[in-house]
Design a protein around this motif. Structure first.
Motif, short mmCIF file in Angstrom:
data_model
loop_
_atom_site.label_atom_id
_atom_site.label_comp_id
_atom_site.label_asym_id
_atom_site.label_seq_id
_atom_site.Cartn_x
_atom_site.Cartn_y
_atom_site.Cartn_z
N ASN A 12 0.87 -1.16 0.00
CA ASN A 12 0.00 0.00 0.00
C ASN A 12 0.91 1.22 0.00
O ASN A 12 1.51 1.55 1.02
N ARG A 64 2.89 -1.33 5.67
CA ARG A 64 2.41 -1.06 4.31
C ARG A 64 2.59 -2.27 3.39
O ARG A 64 1.98 -2.35 2.34
N GLU A 113 -3.39 -0.86 -3.44
CA GLU A 113 -2.21 -1.68 -3.16
C GLU A 113 -1.58 -2.08 -4.49
O GLU A 113 -2.24 -2.40 -5.45
#
Length: 136
Positions: free
Chosen positions: A42, A87, A128
């Motif tokens: 992400n 992330r 993403e």
């Protein structure tokens, strides 16, 4: 993933935008003896930086600039730099030095994530994204 302690954009986690690109980026003394991973990341808010980025960059400095990810190109292809390992959403090994031959490597590195011939993987900065990461 764990952020490194140094790099063009400070201590962080660095990704290339294709598996093939990792071979010009991971150039340490024991490079090309590990694995190449496909990571779903992400990217969040992406800020572009100059060729030499900022070696003193920190997570706090990036956040103050409004950045979750730094994108820069040191001359051998785009890199995406994150400071928060949360992330990284998914990881899949796509090549391993101990199982590869030169022929297999050439074949696999020229394919996109869909298995079709491709020079690099498309990135979407709003959702993403799949990017190549080298662990060498």
């Amino acid at each position: 993933f764990k952020p490194g302690s140094a790099g063009w954009c400070g201590g962080a986690i660095y990704f290339a935008d294709s598996p093939k690109a990792t071979f010009t980026k991971a150039i340490g003394s024991d490079s090309h003896t590990g694995v190449i991973l496909q990571a779903n990341v992400n990217l969040g808010r992406v800020c572009k930086m100059a060729k030499h980025c900022d070696m003193s960059m920190t997570p706090q400095k990036a956040n103050a600039m409004g950045c979750d990810t730094i994108e820069f190109n040191p001359g051998d292809g785009n890199e995406f730099v994150i400071y928060d390992s949360r992330r990284v959403k998914a990881i899949k090994p796509i090549w391993s030095a101990d199982r590869a031959t030169a022929m297999t490597l050439s074949s696999e590195l020229s394919k996109g994530t869909d298995g079709k011939e491709s020079t690099n993987t498309a990135l979407s900065k709003e959702i993403e994204s799949t990017v190549g990461a080298a662990i060498h």
